[in-house]
Design an enzyme around this catalytic site. Structure first.
Site: not given
Length: 326
Positions: A181, A231, A300
């Site tokens: 981030q 992931e 986001c």
């Protein structure tokens, strides 16, 4: 009524990326709250302002023009805007920016910092551009520039290329190719909140989809909560496993596309999703197959969030909270 103020960026009009910088921070935040509430048709239950309104961005990606100047593309165009500084870049990045020039046209550099060290990951397509990029990078004096290390397309070239981040007592050592981030201070608040909420559910096992290097879930594992991470980035998974070994954390790790998750792939009763800007189309439908008690979605992009949450709302799930982290 929006109140204008003097922007802090010299290239604001030409670049166009920070299109609300001419407003006061209070008005910027108010507009974000109003837009999010309007799209999701639910009130914001908590707002977390950014500790810094400028100088917060710990990663910037810039491109060289024909004159060897670093800069951005103006929003919606391929017009190069030279930028020897950037108001939203973190201080260690702003210090380095004016010193970087002469790179080959069309090549990009991502300048990354953990708040103290600076690392550069340069990118060039395979072909004739790769050689001049490597040559230019070899001329840089790391000590003089104050750069810890340099990589090309995520692979170490010189110096120390890992950056260190202490997030909720988890010390991450992240490789050049691993996402993190950009607002480091606000990320601390975000992770702390997700961890607090998840622990309050008393989960039997947490599924962390789009887990990255474990930003949201490794603090849960450190508290003894069983975690399954999914992931696709090999770099992120490699960094997560290194952290697990170093901190003696027991986590189930699966390398794969979280966007292809199917109900029944893993056992869990609480899920966490933190997808990229495009969201997680269809994934929530699959999560609902096993009827978990709750899930947390970090987004986001209010547009993709609205789309992705629709199946859960139709299935009887309700908002426990809608929090905005600026």
């Amino acid at each position: 009524m929006s109140v204008p103020h003097t922007p802090t960026c010299a290239i604001l009009d030409a670049c166009g990326a920070c299109d609300r910088m001419s407003l006061s921070y209070e008005d910027q935040l108010r507009l974000k709250v109003e837009e999010t509430q309007s799209r999701l048709r639910h009130d914001i239950t908590a707002t977390h302002p950014s500790p810094q309104q400028v100088g917060y961005r710990a990663r910037v990606r810039m491109r060289f023009n024909a004159q060897g100047e670093l800069g951005y593309h103006a929003v919606g165009t391929h017009q190069h805007i030279a930028a020897s500084s950037c108001a939203i870049a973190a201080a260690p990045i702003r210090r380095v920016l004016p010193l970087l020039s002469g790179g080959p046209e069309g090549c990009t550099v991502e300048i990354r910092t953990d708040g103290s060290r600076v690392q550069i990951d340069a990118q060039a397509p395979r072909g004739p551009e790769r050689k001049p990029l490597r040559q230019w990078l070899s001329t840089l004096d790391l000590d003089q520039l104050g750069i810890a290390g340099i990589s090309i397309n995520g692979k170490r070239l010189r110096g120390r290329t890992h950056l260190e981040f202490d997030v909720c007592d988890i010390v991450h050592r992240l490789s050049p190719g691993t996402f993190y981030q950009v607002n480091l201070d606000l990320n601390q608040a975000l992770v702390a909140r997700v961890v607090e909420w998840t622990k309050a559910q008393e989960p039997a096992r947490v599924l962390d989809l789009y887990s990255g290097a474990g930003n949201l879930s490794l603090p849960l594992a450190a508290d003894g909560i069983p975690v399954t991470m999914v992931e696709s980035s090999k770099s992120a998974i490699g960094d997560a496993k290194e952290c697990m070994r170093r901190m003696r954390l027991d986590v189930q790790v699966h390398i794969g596309d979280a966007g292809r998750f199917k109900g029944g792939d893993h056992f869990f009763d609480i899920a966490i999703l933190d997808p990229p800007r495009a969201g997680a189309p269809g994934v929530v439908d699959q999560i609902l197959v096993t009827r978990p008690r709750a899930f947390a979605y970090v987004s986001c992009n209010p547009r993709s969030l609205t789309r992705d949450l629709a199946p859960a709302l139709r299935s009887g799930y309700q908002f426990a909270g809608l929090e905005l982290f600026d």
